[in-house]
Design a protein around this motif. Structure first.
Motif, PDB file in Angstrom:
ATOM      1  N   LEU A 481      37.568  -5.968  10.351  1.00 10.66           N
ATOM      2  CA  LEU A 481      36.620  -6.207  11.444  1.00 10.66           C
ATOM      3  C   LEU A 481      37.392  -6.474  12.730  1.00 10.66           C
ATOM      4  O   LEU A 481      38.248  -7.356  12.785  1.00 10.66           O
ATOM      5  CB  LEU A 481      35.732  -7.406  11.118  1.00 10.66           C
ATOM      6  N   ASN A 482      37.077  -5.705  13.760  1.00 12.84           N
ATOM      7  CA  ASN A 482      37.707  -5.908  15.068  1.00 12.84           C
ATOM      8  C   ASN A 482      36.823  -6.854  15.865  1.00 12.84           C
ATOM      9  O   ASN A 482      35.791  -6.457  16.414  1.00 12.84           O
ATOM     10  CB  ASN A 482      37.868  -4.575  15.797  1.00 12.84           C
ATOM     11  N   ARG A 483      37.223  -8.107  15.930  1.00 11.54           N
ATOM     12  CA  ARG A 483      36.415  -9.111  16.613  1.00 11.54           C
ATOM     13  C   ARG A 483      36.449  -8.964  18.127  1.00 11.54           C
ATOM     14  O   ARG A 483      35.636  -9.572  18.818  1.00 11.54           O
ATOM     15  CB  ARG A 483      36.877 -10.504  16.180  1.00 11.54           C
ATOM     16  N   VAL A 484      37.368  -8.161  18.640  1.00 14.60           N
ATOM     17  CA  VAL A 484      37.388  -7.888  20.081  1.00 14.60           C
ATOM     18  C   VAL A 484      36.211  -7.010  20.471  1.00 14.60           C
ATOM     19  O   VAL A 484      35.549  -7.243  21.482  1.00 14.60           O
ATOM     20  CB  VAL A 484      38.715  -7.215  20.485  1.00 14.60           C
ATOM     21  N   THR A 485      35.923  -6.005  19.668  1.00 17.45           N
ATOM     22  CA  THR A 485      34.911  -5.020  20.042  1.00 17.45           C
ATOM     23  C   THR A 485      33.590  -5.165  19.301  1.00 17.45           C
ATOM     24  O   THR A 485      32.567  -4.646  19.778  1.00 17.45           O
ATOM     25  CB  THR A 485      35.452  -3.603  19.784  1.00 17.45           C
ATOM     26  N   ASP A 486      33.590  -5.836  18.150  1.00 15.28           N
ATOM     27  CA  ASP A 486      32.401  -5.805  17.301  1.00 15.28           C
ATOM     28  C   ASP A 486      31.783  -7.163  16.999  1.00 15.28           C
ATOM     29  O   ASP A 486      30.724  -7.220  16.375  1.00 15.28           O
ATOM     30  CB  ASP A 486      32.742  -5.113  15.976  1.00 15.28           C
ATOM     31  N   ALA A 487      32.423  -8.259  17.379  1.00 14.86           N
ATOM     32  CA  ALA A 487      31.872  -9.589  17.085  1.00 14.86           C
ATOM     33  C   ALA A 487      31.171 -10.133  18.331  1.00 14.86           C
ATOM     34  O   ALA A 487      31.826 -10.458  19.328  1.00 14.86           O
ATOM     35  CB  ALA A 487      32.978 -10.541  16.642  1.00 14.86           C
ATOM     36  N   ARG A 488      29.874 -10.218  18.290  1.00  9.15           N
ATOM     37  CA  ARG A 488      29.096 -10.733  19.428  1.00  9.15           C
ATOM     38  C   ARG A 488      28.862 -12.228  19.255  1.00  9.15           C
ATOM     39  O   ARG A 488      28.329 -12.660  18.238  1.00  9.15           O
ATOM     40  CB  ARG A 488      27.755 -10.008  19.544  1.00  9.15           C
ATOM     41  N   ARG A 489      29.257 -12.981  20.274  1.00  8.36           N
ATOM     42  CA  ARG A 489      29.105 -14.432  20.240  1.00  8.36           C
ATOM     43  C   ARG A 489      28.677 -14.934  21.617  1.00  8.36           C
ATOM     44  O   ARG A 489      28.875 -14.266  22.629  1.00  8.36           O
ATOM     45  CB  ARG A 489      30.428 -15.102  19.856  1.00  8.36           C
ATOM     46  N   GLN A 490      28.104 -16.145  21.636  1.00  8.90           N
ATOM     47  CA  GLN A 490      27.709 -16.740  22.913  1.00  8.90           C
ATOM     48  C   GLN A 490      28.951 -17.148  23.704  1.00  8.90           C
ATOM     49  O   GLN A 490      29.798 -17.890  23.200  1.00  8.90           O
ATOM     50  CB  GLN A 490      26.815 -17.956  22.677  1.00  8.90           C
ATOM     51  N   LEU A 577      28.280  -6.525  31.102  1.00  6.35           N
ATOM     52  CA  LEU A 577      27.758  -7.343  30.013  1.00  6.35           C
ATOM     53  C   LEU A 577      26.403  -6.815  29.552  1.00  6.35           C
ATOM     54  O   LEU A 577      25.694  -6.159  30.324  1.00  6.35           O
ATOM     55  CB  LEU A 577      27.616  -8.795  30.459  1.00  6.35           C
ATOM     56  N   PRO A 578      26.016  -7.107  28.302  1.00  3.19           N
ATOM     57  CA  PRO A 578      24.643  -6.791  27.893  1.00  3.19           C
ATOM     58  C   PRO A 578      23.676  -7.574  28.782  1.00  3.19           C
ATOM     59  O   PRO A 578      23.925  -8.751  29.067  1.00  3.19           O
ATOM     60  CB  PRO A 578      24.581  -7.274  26.444  1.00  3.19           C
ATOM     61  N   ARG A 579      22.615  -6.953  29.224  1.00  2.46           N
ATOM     62  CA  ARG A 579      21.697  -7.642  30.132  1.00  2.46           C
ATOM     63  C   ARG A 579      21.043  -8.815  29.410  1.00  2.46           C
ATOM     64  O   ARG A 579      20.312  -8.634  28.438  1.00  2.46           O
ATOM     65  CB  ARG A 579      20.638  -6.688  30.648  1.00  2.46           C
ATOM     66  N   PRO A 580      21.301 -10.046  29.863  1.00  3.62           N
ATOM     67  CA  PRO A 580      20.696 -11.203  29.194  1.00  3.62           C
ATOM     68  C   PRO A 580      19.236 -11.373  29.589  1.00  3.62           C
ATOM     69  O   PRO A 580      18.804 -10.916  30.653  1.00  3.62           O
ATOM     70  CB  PRO A 580      21.548 -12.380  29.704  1.00  3.62           C
ATOM     71  N   GLU A 581      18.479 -12.021  28.723  1.00  6.77           N
ATOM     72  CA  GLU A 581      17.091 -12.342  29.040  1.00  6.77           C
ATOM     73  C   GLU A 581      17.062 -13.417  30.126  1.00  6.77           C
ATOM     74  O   GLU A 581      17.916 -14.298  30.176  1.00  6.77           O
ATOM     75  CB  GLU A 581      16.354 -12.842  27.796  1.00  6.77           C
ATOM     76  N   GLY A 589      25.437 -19.268  29.396  1.00  2.82           N
ATOM     77  CA  GLY A 589      25.986 -18.338  28.417  1.00  2.82           C
ATOM     78  C   GLY A 589      25.246 -18.304  27.114  1.00  2.82           C
ATOM     79  O   GLY A 589      25.853 -18.010  26.074  1.00  2.82           O
ATOM     80  N   ALA A 590      23.935 -18.562  27.116  1.00  5.69           N
ATOM     81  CA  ALA A 590      23.146 -18.562  25.887  1.00  5.69           C
ATOM     82  C   ALA A 590      22.657 -17.150  25.572  1.00  5.69           C
ATOM     83  O   ALA A 590      21.456 -16.886  25.489  1.00  5.69           O
ATOM     84  CB  ALA A 590      21.972 -19.530  26.008  1.00  5.69           C
ATOM     85  N   PHE A 591      23.567 -16.227  25.438  1.00  5.38           N
ATOM     86  CA  PHE A 591      23.296 -14.875  24.959  1.00  5.38           C
ATOM     87  C   PHE A 591      24.597 -14.397  24.325  1.00  5.38           C
ATOM     88  O   PHE A 591      25.590 -15.123  24.324  1.00  5.38           O
ATOM     89  CB  PHE A 591      22.856 -13.958  26.103  1.00  5.38           C
ATOM     90  N   GLU A 592      24.628 -13.187  23.784  1.00  7.92           N
ATOM     91  CA  GLU A 592      25.798 -12.761  23.027  1.00  7.92           C
ATOM     92  C   GLU A 592      26.537 -11.614  23.707  1.00  7.92           C
ATOM     93  O   GLU A 592      25.919 -10.711  24.271  1.00  7.92           O
ATOM     94  CB  GLU A 592      25.403 -12.362  21.608  1.00  7.92           C
ATOM     95  N   ALA A 593      27.869 -11.660  23.618  1.00 13.08           N
ATOM     96  CA  ALA A 593      28.726 -10.608  24.160  1.00 13.08           C
ATOM     97  C   ALA A 593      30.022 -10.596  23.368  1.00 13.08           C
ATOM     98  O   ALA A 593      30.355 -11.563  22.673  1.00 13.08           O
ATOM     99  CB  ALA A 593      29.011 -10.846  25.642  1.00 13.08           C
ATOM    100  N   THR A 594      30.751  -9.502  23.458  1.00 11.72           N
ATOM    101  CA  THR A 594      32.046  -9.391  22.778  1.00 11.72           C
ATOM    102  C   THR A 594      33.170  -9.724  23.754  1.00 11.72           C
ATOM    103  O   THR A 594      33.002  -9.636  24.979  1.00 11.72           O
ATOM    104  CB  THR A 594      32.257  -7.964  22.249  1.00 11.72           C
TER     105      THR A 594
END
Length: 880
Positions: A481-490, A577-581, A589-594
């Motif tokens: 698992l590549n946590r740089v590109t695939d692990a989404r965290r707050q 970044l993914p567009r947060p709600e 930072g209560a949304f997820e990004a890699t």
């Protein structure tokens, strides 16, 4: 009686006819000779046509061989390459390390003044404190001269550095050279870096072992062994399919270098023709060396081994010259089926194969029967699988292949494909060591838990987007698992500078003041009550700049509400970044990004307001021709002045804010960055030429229980210190401000230009178009506390007193009398992002006793987790 007479008559007629034939002159000789002549003519014609066709085929394939040699296909392996390595003055590297680096780049060490062969990058000689380097024309590129002399300060590994590099041909000193790129992956998988050997580096026992088992007539045939081909054809006929190929070493070299791997008679014919052509152009020693340096010899863990020199190091931890007879036979036996005879996975099969090689050597009189039996009695003793080289980048290779696939390229199905990547092996080594060392320290703290924390790091050039280093986890063998590109965290507080950017680009000055006190924010029909880390408030007004430096949650939420949550989300999306709600907790930072997306977003700050997209594949070459070259993709988000204001603020975060541990750990150069803590620990930091993101957390989303300063900052600092020691060209003295900025003194209490009567002052860099008015709060005669002047520590900048001049107000003002500034073209926003500022809509929505608002429906967040709206602090991004 009658029957008898008839029989005699028939017999008489037959004898009569035979007698006539006998007396016919020349029938037997003449007619048989004509028949035989015709048959011979047909055979000669067929032979002539076949020879003509064979000659044409040979000429055609010889032309292909000549073309490949001209394109230097044998100088380069097919596969994925790292970026060319730099060797620079002041680089911390020993002679031994440089020697290993040169061997991996294809150079050969000269012995007795014997020049390197034409298929190496060049040659080098180590003499005292100097390394003399000669580079072949085929390997020269960029600033790499033909002859170079590199002088060291010492031989020891600790403290050794390069003090001088001389271009011998030009007779002048130069700052750096760029070596040919190193191969990091072949046949679609990662590998140990190849270490090239010359023919004289192979001891006789190794040469004899390989020849005996693979090609007994290698030194006598012309590329094709007729006996071996006949034997293979017989075996294939017996088994009803291709079981044996009868290939010589030359044919195997052709197969791996020029042809696709399918097993057909047509391909075998091509292989034979090209092998004969190659034998006419290269010596036997050159062919043997090329083959023995690139043959696949199995796996050690998840990493492939190519070449005898590397196999000796991996399986026995020895140099080629140190191999015993039994060890040489074992490696030679791996050539036929490396995985089937793996000494790690199939020890018995490997031993049996070794013994077969020893028997073959005895049959060919290369060794005696007694020597063979003695070697057979030796126990199979290979060293345990070693950890991959510190510069190995398996997660990066996987990502590069993902990029290739996205461009419609499959490296396994495309022969003669060379992929040039952006990977810097020096920085990758620094990243691997930094992550490994600090995870070992964290492991001690979490030793009683079932699972250990993971870490990820990505380093990019913030001005081009080139990915320089990537660590996707602690151990690729355990988890791919590549946590740089695939692990989404707050990301937690790492997001706050994006809020800051939105404020600056929508008319709010960095010196606008906010209340650092408990506040309630109404969003729709709900109330959001953020708290600072630890629940502490100063109950004083602070500037937006100071709120970011101290990572104050209430200030970040207040600023986001003033700007407008949708506008903050829009800026975040444009930054990559993914567009947060649009919820108030988004500001924390209560949304997820890699980590990959965070690096992309922060490149906007480091690159004068223009976002760059990180990429791994720089160029793709097929058949010696450059077919595709990738360049940076840049998107303007906001102006250079706004970006520099954020950088200068984040520099203060490092100097005296939540990331001050960077300085405590010994890094003194210019740096800007932000810590973040949710359930995970983050730190994003950048220097003028290098940006790196570090993440630490658990794969099962448990709370790591540590702040970004505690868990992530040490990894980042270790990496940066190592990186800049290995790459002196990445060092810089300071961040360079863009035109249109000035250094001024402000009153940190009011955020206005300081006067002589202000009790404290701070030196900041501001956009000249957004400089506030002079402070009007502090009047002459007021009591001033001792030590009234206070200055921020700006990275590598000199203290300057501002030129105080009155400025007219530019419209209605907000808290602290800081005027709202209209956006200018310099901010570089897209037209749809240039808002019409309503000067009556800047205040946050605070709940007051006499306020009543109708309920407003709010959508659920995209992450599936609705942010908590409650009186106490939220459980996620509320730490520093």
């Amino acid at each position: 009686m009658r029957r008898r007479r008839l029989e005699k008559q028939v017999e008489g007629k037959i004898e009569e006819k035979i007698e006539r034939l006998r007396v016919t002159p020349g029938f037997t000789h003449i007619h048989l000779r004509h028949i035989l002549t015709g048959v011979a003519a047909v055979l000669i014609l067929l032979t002539t046509v076949s020879a003509f066709k064979l000659h044409n085929a040979y000429a055609r394939y010889a032309t292909i061989v000549d073309g490949r040699l001209d394109q230097q296909m044998l100088q380069r392996h097919t596969g994925i390459y790292a970026a060319p390595r730099r060797v620079s003055v002041e680089q911390q590297i020993s002679q031994d390390e440089l020697r290993e680096r040169l061997l991996r780049a294809g150079y050969q060490q000269e012995r007795q003044e014997k020049p390197a062969d034409q298929f190496s990058s060049g040659s080098f000689i180590v003499a005292g404190d100097t390394v003399r380097l000669s580079t072949n024309e085929s390997a020269r590129s960029g600033n790499l001269p033909e002859a170079v002399k590199i002088k060291f300060s010492g031989k020891a590994k600790s403290g050794a550095r390069i003090v001088n590099i001389e271009d011998v041909g030009a007779g002048k000193d130069i700052e750096s050279i760029t070596l040919p790129p190193e191969l990091i992956a072949m046949d679609g998988g990662g590998m140990y870096p190849i270490s090239f050997a010359g023919f004289e580096d192979f001891p006789p026992v190794v040469v004899k072992a390989l020849i005996a088992i693979e090609d007994r007539h290698f030194f006598s045939h012309s590329g094709v062994d007729g006996k071996a081909i006949c034997r293979a054809m017989w075996e294939n006929w017996r088994h009803g399919g291709i079981r044996e190929g009868g290939s010589t070493i030359t044919q195997q070299l052709i197969k791996t270098s020029f042809l696709t791997p399918e097993r057909t008679y047509e391909r075998k014919f091509q292989e034979a023709m090209m092998a004969m052509a190659l034998e006419q152009r290269l010596s036997k020693e050159e062919i043997f060396t090329l083959y023995a340096n690139r043959v696949y010899l199995g796996q050690s863990g998840t990493t492939a081994v190519y070449g005898f020199k590397q196999a000796a190091r991996v399986f026995f931890d020895k140099d080629l010259s140190e191999l015993s007879l039994a060890e040489s036979a074992l490696i030679a036996g791996l050539v036929q089926a490396p995985n089937r005879y793996s000494p790690y996975m199939h020890a018995d099969a490997a031993t049996a194969r070794r013994n077969t090689v020893l028997d073959a050597m005895a049959e060919t009189d290369e060794i005696s029967a007694e020597e063979a039996e003695a070697a057979k009695s030796e126990e199979l003793a290979v060293v345990p699988p070693a950890k991959p080289d510190e510069s190995v980048a398996q997660h990066f290779i996987d990502y590069a292949k993902r990029e290739l696939s996205g461009q419609g390229v499959n490296e396994r199905d495309t022969p003669d494909l060379n992929v040039q990547t952006t990977l810097d092996l020096d920085l990758q080594r620094a990243a691997n060591i930094a992550v490994k060392n600090h995870l070992a320290k964290l492991d001690r703290a979490f030793s009683k838990r079932a699972n250990l924390p993971e870490a990820a790091l990505i380093a990019i050039d913030p001005h081009t987007g080139e990915i320089l280093a990537m660590v996707g986890g602690r151990d690729y063998a355990q988890s791919q698992l590549n946590r740089v590109t695939d692990a989404r965290r707050q990301p937690g507080s790492v997001f706050k500078p994006i809020v800051y950017a939105a404020a600056l680009t929508h008319g709010i000055s960095a010196e606008t003041t906010f209340n650092d006190a408990p506040q309630e924010f109404v969003f729709g029909h709900e109330i959001y009550h953020p708290e600072n880390y630890g629940g502490r408030f100063s109950n004083r007004t602070v500037t937006l700049r100071e709120g970011i430096i101290r990572s104050l949650n209430v200030v970040a939420v207040d600023a986001a509400m003033r700007v407008g949550l949708p506008k903050v989300a829009e800026i975040a999306e444009r930054m990559g970044l993914p567009r947060p709600e649009a919820y108030p907790s988004m500001a924390l930072g209560a949304f997820e990004a890699t980590p990959f997306e965070i690096a992309q977003a922060y490149s906007t700050f480091a690159n004068n307001g223009a976002r760059v997209t990180p990429f791994a594949v720089k160029a793709i070459t097929r058949d010696g021709m450059n077919n595709r070259k990738n360049a940076k993709v840049e998107t303007k988000v906001f102006g250079a002045r706004s970006a520099y204001t954020i950088t200068e603020t984040l520099a203060d975060v490092v100097n005296r804010g939540t990331a001050a541990r960077v300085r405590g750990l010994g890094y003194r150069g210019p740096a800007a960055g932000k810590t973040g803590s949710s359930r995970d620990a983050w730190f994003v930091g950048y220097t003028p030429k290098l940006l790196a993101v570090v993440w630490v957390g658990f794969d099962d989303h448990r709370d790591v229980g540590m702040t970004g300063a505690e868990a992530a900052v040490p990894i980042w600092t270790d990496f940066i210190k190592r990186a800049l020691a290995l790459r002196p060209d990445l060092r810089a003295e300071k961040f360079t401000p863009p035109s249109g900025t000035e250094q001024v003194e402000i009153d940190p209490e009011t955020g206005m230009l300081a006067t002589e009567d202000c009790p404290s002052r701070k030196l900041v860099v501001m956009d000249v178009a957004k400089t506030p008015l002079f402070c009007s709060k502090h009047q002459p005669g007021q009591v001033r506390p001792a030590g009234r002047k206070s200055y921020s520590v700006l990275a590598n900048s000199e203290r300057q007193r501002s030129v105080r001049r009155a400025r007219p107000a530019r419209g209605p003002t907000r808290a602290g009398n800081i005027p709202l500034q209209p956006l200018s073209d310099e901010d570089g926003l897209a037209p749809e992002l240039r808002p019409v500022i309503n000067r009556e809509e800047g205040e946050p929505l605070r709940k007051k006793a006499d306020e009543t608002r109708p309920p407003v429906a709010s959508p659920a967040p995209s992450t599936g987790q609705k942010p908590e709206i409650r009186k106490e602090a939220p459980p996620g991004p509320n730490r520093q």
